[in-house]
Design an enzyme around this catalytic site. Structure first.
Site, PDB file in Angstrom:
ATOM      1  N   GLY B  15       0.844  -1.195   0.000  1.00 28.67           N
ATOM      2  CA  GLY B  15       0.000   0.000   0.000  1.00 28.67           C
ATOM      3  C   GLY B  15       0.874   1.238   0.000  1.00 28.67           C
ATOM      4  CB  VAL B  17       4.080   1.855   4.335  1.00 28.76           C
ATOM      5  CG1 VAL B  17       5.487   1.554   4.848  1.00 28.76           C
ATOM      6  CG2 VAL B  17       3.399   2.910   5.193  1.00 28.76           C
ATOM      7  CB  SER B  19       3.960   1.285  -3.201  1.00 27.05           C
ATOM      8  OG  SER B  19       3.445   2.396  -2.510  1.00 27.05           O
ATOM      9  CE  LYS B 107      -0.287   2.292  13.831  1.00 27.90           C
ATOM     10  NZ  LYS B 107       0.437   2.886  12.865  1.00 27.90           N
ATOM     11  N   GLY B 189      -7.205  13.768   3.734  1.00 29.28           N
ATOM     12  CA  GLY B 189      -6.543  12.465   3.780  1.00 29.28           C
ATOM     13  C   GLY B 189      -5.831  12.180   5.098  1.00 29.28           C
ATOM     14  CD  GLU B 192      -7.144   4.606   8.272  1.00 34.73           C
ATOM     15  OE1 GLU B 192      -7.745   3.563   7.967  1.00 34.73           O
ATOM     16  OE2 GLU B 192      -6.179   4.636   9.039  1.00 34.73           O
ATOM     17  CE  LYS B 207       1.224   5.252  16.235  1.00 37.38           C
ATOM     18  NZ  LYS B 207       0.671   6.453  15.557  1.00 37.38           N
TER      19      LYS B 207
END
Lengths: 433, 433
Positions: B15, B17, B19, B107, B189, B192, B207
């Site tokens: 996706g 990350v 790519s 995470k 963006g 989500e 996290k």
């Protein structure tokens, strides 16, 4: 899990940093053992004057024979916090030859002789760690060497000297002159009796050389770093910066050229906008901006000096060196495969704030503007004002667009030759925009 | 020096990350090879829907059979950027069983199942790196695991979710309401389509669990983290914060108790003073304060998400994992030897901003103040004002001194039972002072 024989550490130097390293190794021995996987203990502490050892340092470990200490067969890691070129260089080299890894806080030596030391470490299968050499406790060497190992660093821009930041901060917030602010820094222990290394930018230049070397995978020597200190920064410069919405900081700037084929490294005072995060770095704190192709803009901030913060960085490296000793591994060595040329200061491109003392008569501005134009230096803003109490004199403040340092220098030389220009009051670069 | 067989990497997920990881591995192949000491190449890219592969991703490497890819004998490192618990967990476990090291940005999985994964890695002599799982490109996992390995971390306090920081920043700087700011974040963006994981604090809580675990050498599960999102933060809260010289941020706070014998981890909106460096973290940026015994206060700042920054963190880990593969070494494993108990939220001690809707008549303030006193919660400041347009109603804003969460909760319960208290408009913690 834990092996019986402890890892043994030789500590060279027991001043502000060394005594804190010794103290933390003692009080936190259990934590260190758990994190390393084996107990770690001090094998000896080399000092120059045994009578001066601080409270809490185990006296039976103190020796004046540093050379014998680093040559001991049972020493796994040598921690060097003496500083200066010699005897540190000889001792570190001997440590490697005797199979020990080295943790050093010695920026001067690393900047001067890093490649030789790295080579010696590699030859003997030992580690050389030096997080404490740059910006105290701020994780900077490890993030650059390891976290960003898959990225392309284009710029490192930071405040890496606490003494000068304290002085400039005082000048800015309290309107002090340079001498007054330096006195205050000395009184508070932020500046040494001889402040030359700090105020002339030698300390920051050593750090810039180290950071540029790591960031660009290229050897950058001390001679490659353009260096200007803060001794000529005046209250008028700071006031002028304020009028532009800026403040003055001593910056270390390491840049990759736009075409990626060369790099530059420099240390000098510069104006930066008050909106820039580095403008909010006060007192003796340090902060470093790192711009990388994929990561974007990172900032790392913290105390740049002091016994405890520096000891924290030393101990982090000590844990890594010990873990490697146990597993037979080696940490990252020197990475200088890029071998990019380091361009001279003349090729650096930035903006400039030029303050001129000129005759207060018509045509002067036009005359000066022509000189800038003739040298291809484009002017962004210009401000002209009569000088208080000096009839016939005026001040002309020019802020340029981006130009090369060589073009700016030529411009200033030509300005000096004008009859109407009484003098060049100051030239300061404008960064961080 | 360089060995012939390249190191081979299996990429799970392609996706935003993934790519970018694939692109950087291709365009920067020479740099990666030089830094690792051997060439590194993609062995395969597992995706769910092959038709959706982005431009620039080598199509011949794409497969939908992730299970077969991670089981391949020639794969040295598996990069997992799928996210979510399954199939990521099964694939990572299989990777370890087949001898590969793993770099993960997951995470949720690390927070849920970190100990199990670490154990599997250790059993098979493999590495598990996950810098990208926390705060994107900001070096945080490595500084905590390695740079501060010789120090005692007492507190981690940070903005670790970009979406919620964007929303709160918009509410603060533009006076937007929550819904309006969320809409803007979605349009740009930053949020989500289903923003639950971000706005309800699940992402930040994962996290926090990871950071607390590393910082305190103690296992901290998701259930140990007290979690409140930002959905109930109102424009009135932000305005009230402003009146106090504060702003509102969603903070992840991991603290060691004053006696050092327990820890807490929590995520909730909090007011922090405008003078605090975290108050200047705008848009979708992240920043984390780390307070350690010797190092003092460090701050690490940068882009907390996004394809490129996350890919930068992944590649840094990939270089480390590859270097270890070459030298037969292992990076740091789980360090949970401290096994400190994680205290419940009730034991957290901080300050509170309590806003009450009360009847506008004499004696109400005294009545409320008595309730605070009865529960041992000391009041710092109190502000009473009539509510615009509502005759007979007033607003009472109380800021307390430090008190336990349990004492504050009991106080609020008692306040609710007062006839003169119409309602509790908001309760917000005050941090960073």
């Amino acid at each position: 899990m834990m092996r019986t024989r402890p890892l043994r550490v030789a500590l060279l130097g027991c001043g502000v940093v060394g005594s804190e390293v010794a103290r933390l190794m003692t009080t936190h021995a259990d934590d260190l053992a758990a994190r390393i996987g084996a107990p770690v203990e001090l094998a000896g502490i080399a000092v120059r004057r045994p009578g001066r050892v601080r409270a809490g340092v185990p006296e039976h470990l103190v020796t004046t024979d540093a050379a014998a200490l680093v040559a001991r067969e049972d020493v796994d890691v040598v921690v060097e916090v003496i500083g200066g070129l010699e005897p540190a260089r000889t001792l570190i080299t001997s440590a490697f030859e005797h199979g020990a890894s080295v943790v050093s806080a010695n920026k001067a030596l690393l900047a001067e002789d890093g490649p030789t030391l790295h080579k010696a470490a590699e030859k003997h299968g030992a580690d050389l760690y030096y997080e404490a050499a740059v910006a105290g406790a701020i994780p900077l060497v490890r993030p650059l060497r390891e976290s960003l190992a898959g990225d392309t660093v284009n710029r490192v821009l930071g405040i890496v000297n606490g003494t000068t930041n304290f002085i400039l901060d005082r000048m800015d917030t309290q309107g002090s002159g340079y001498a007054e602010a330096l006195d205050e820094a000395t009184a508070l222990g932020y500046a040494e009796a001889d402040p030359t290394a700090d105020v002339e930018g030698f300390d920051a230049a050593a750090k810039a050389a180290i950071l540029a070397g790591i960031a660009f995978h290229t050897r950058v020597g001390l001679d490659d770093v353009h260096r200007e200190g803060i001794t000529e920064v005046t209250a008028a410069d700071i006031a002028s910066a304020r009028r532009m919405g800026c403040t003055v900081k001593l910056l270390a700037i390491c840049e990759r050229a736009a075409d990626g084929r060369s790099v530059t490294a420099r240390v000098h005072p510069a104006m930066i906008p008050l909106s820039h995060p580095l403008a909010s770095v006060h007192e003796a704190y340090n902060a470093v901006f790192v711009e990388a192709e994929a990561a974007g803009q990172l900032m790392l901030y913290g105390p740049g000096a002091g016994g405890s913060p520096t000891a924290s960085a030393v101990l982090g490296d000590l844990v890594a060196a010990c873990r490697n000793k146990l597993s037979g591994a080696r940490g990252p060595g020197e990475s200088a495969y890029s071998q990019l040329p380091v361009s001279p200061m003349g090729e650096v491109v930035t903006r400039y704030h030029v303050s001129l003392d000129v005759a207060d008569k018509s045509g002067v501005l036009a005359q000066c503007a022509l000189v800038f134009a003739e040298h291809g230096v484009s002017i962004d803003t210009v401000r002209q004002q009569g000088k208080e109490g000096v009839a016939g004199d005026a001040s002309l403040v020019v802020v340029t667009h981006r130009a090369s340092d060589a073009a700016l220098s030529a411009t200033v030389e030509a300005l000096r030759r004008l009859d109407t220009v009484r003098g060049v009051a100051s030239i300061m670069r404008v960064e961080g925009e």
